[in-house]
Design a protein around this motif. Sequence first.
Motif, mmCIF file in Angstrom:
data_model
loop_
_atom_site.group_PDB
_atom_site.id
_atom_site.type_symbol
_atom_site.label_atom_id
_atom_site.label_comp_id
_atom_site.label_asym_id
_atom_site.label_seq_id
_atom_site.Cartn_x
_atom_site.Cartn_y
_atom_site.Cartn_z
ATOM 1 N N ILE A 10 0.888 -1.167 0.000
ATOM 2 C CA ILE A 10 0.000 0.000 0.000
ATOM 3 C C ILE A 10 0.918 1.207 0.000
ATOM 4 O O ILE A 10 1.694 1.422 0.924
ATOM 5 N N ASN B 239 1.796 5.456 -0.704
ATOM 6 C CA ASN B 239 1.292 6.837 -0.588
ATOM 7 C C ASN B 239 0.189 6.989 0.451
ATOM 8 O O ASN B 239 -0.842 7.582 0.196
ATOM 9 N N ILE B 240 0.453 6.489 1.654
ATOM 10 C CA ILE B 240 -0.513 6.613 2.749
ATOM 11 C C ILE B 240 -0.163 7.850 3.570
ATOM 12 O O ILE B 240 0.873 7.886 4.243
ATOM 13 N N ASP C 262 4.829 4.180 2.816
ATOM 14 C CA ASP C 262 4.501 3.008 2.014
ATOM 15 C C ASP C 262 4.667 1.820 2.948
ATOM 16 O O ASP C 262 5.599 1.799 3.768
ATOM 17 N N SER D 260 -9.617 3.639 8.066
ATOM 18 C CA SER D 260 -9.612 2.204 8.363
ATOM 19 C C SER D 260 -9.565 1.905 9.856
ATOM 20 O O SER D 260 -9.678 0.746 10.258
ATOM 21 N N ILE E 6 -1.510 -1.421 -4.066
ATOM 22 C CA ILE E 6 -2.597 -0.449 -3.968
ATOM 23 C C ILE E 6 -1.962 0.914 -3.774
ATOM 24 O O ILE E 6 -1.106 1.082 -2.905
ATOM 25 N N ASP E 7 -2.382 1.883 -4.576
ATOM 26 C CA ASP E 7 -1.900 3.264 -4.418
ATOM 27 C C ASP E 7 -2.990 4.045 -3.691
ATOM 28 O O ASP E 7 -4.023 4.370 -4.258
ATOM 29 N N PHE E 8 -2.749 4.314 -2.413
ATOM 30 C CA PHE E 8 -3.728 4.988 -1.563
ATOM 31 C C PHE E 8 -4.091 6.363 -2.112
ATOM 32 O O PHE E 8 -5.256 6.748 -2.108
ATOM 33 N N MET F 175 -6.514 6.067 -4.974
ATOM 34 C CA MET F 175 -7.860 5.706 -4.490
ATOM 35 C C MET F 175 -8.602 6.932 -3.989
ATOM 36 O O MET F 175 -9.805 7.051 -4.202
ATOM 37 N N GLN F 176 -7.907 7.825 -3.326
ATOM 38 C CA GLN F 176 -8.530 9.022 -2.778
ATOM 39 C C GLN F 176 -8.989 9.987 -3.875
ATOM 40 O O GLN F 176 -9.935 10.721 -3.689
#
Length: 186
Positions: free
Chosen positions: A43, A45-46, A62, A129, A178-180, A183-184
């Motif tokens: 995951i 870019n959080i 990451d 989450s 998954i690229d956070f 998704m945003q």
Amino acid sequence: MSKQAMAPGSFGPVRQLGYVVEDLDRAVSAWSTQLGVGPWLFIRNIPLQCVYHGAPSQPLIDIALSYRDEVQIELIHQRNDAASPYRTALDVGRSGLHHTAFLCEHVEEQLARAATCGLQVVCDIQMPSGRYVYLQSPELGDQVYVELLEANAQMLGMFAQGIEAARSWDGQQVPTVIDFAAMQQG
């Protein structure tokens, strides 16, 4: 209650071991080839929304997640200079085991119990989450963290899926990414 009754084991079984790493891809490769851990979920870019030592901060990280039996292995790479428990380790050139985590249904209750045995909140992370809280104690060491993970339906589902995937992993699966940030935006 005595300090003995409040030992970290009272939080339940250890469910995650978190490691701070300098190079996420290299670390995943080592864990896979040297220790047989996989498959991995990346995951990227959080942006963490946290309060670190009382001040708001937004570390960009990451992570890569996999499982060994019932324990989640989390590899963490911080990509910016925001204040965080990860940056503190990296700034002194320390990578490796960073924290031990426990799943908690009632984080506030566990935080109250932790305070009675000398653990202090260092970092409180609020994400869609769930909530993740890092604790420390001078007796454990200044680079040792205990993390309480909110055991909500999303977290428990992620653990169940990851544990099952690890049981049937044949060493061949390509990691899921998954690229956070993407998704945003979407």
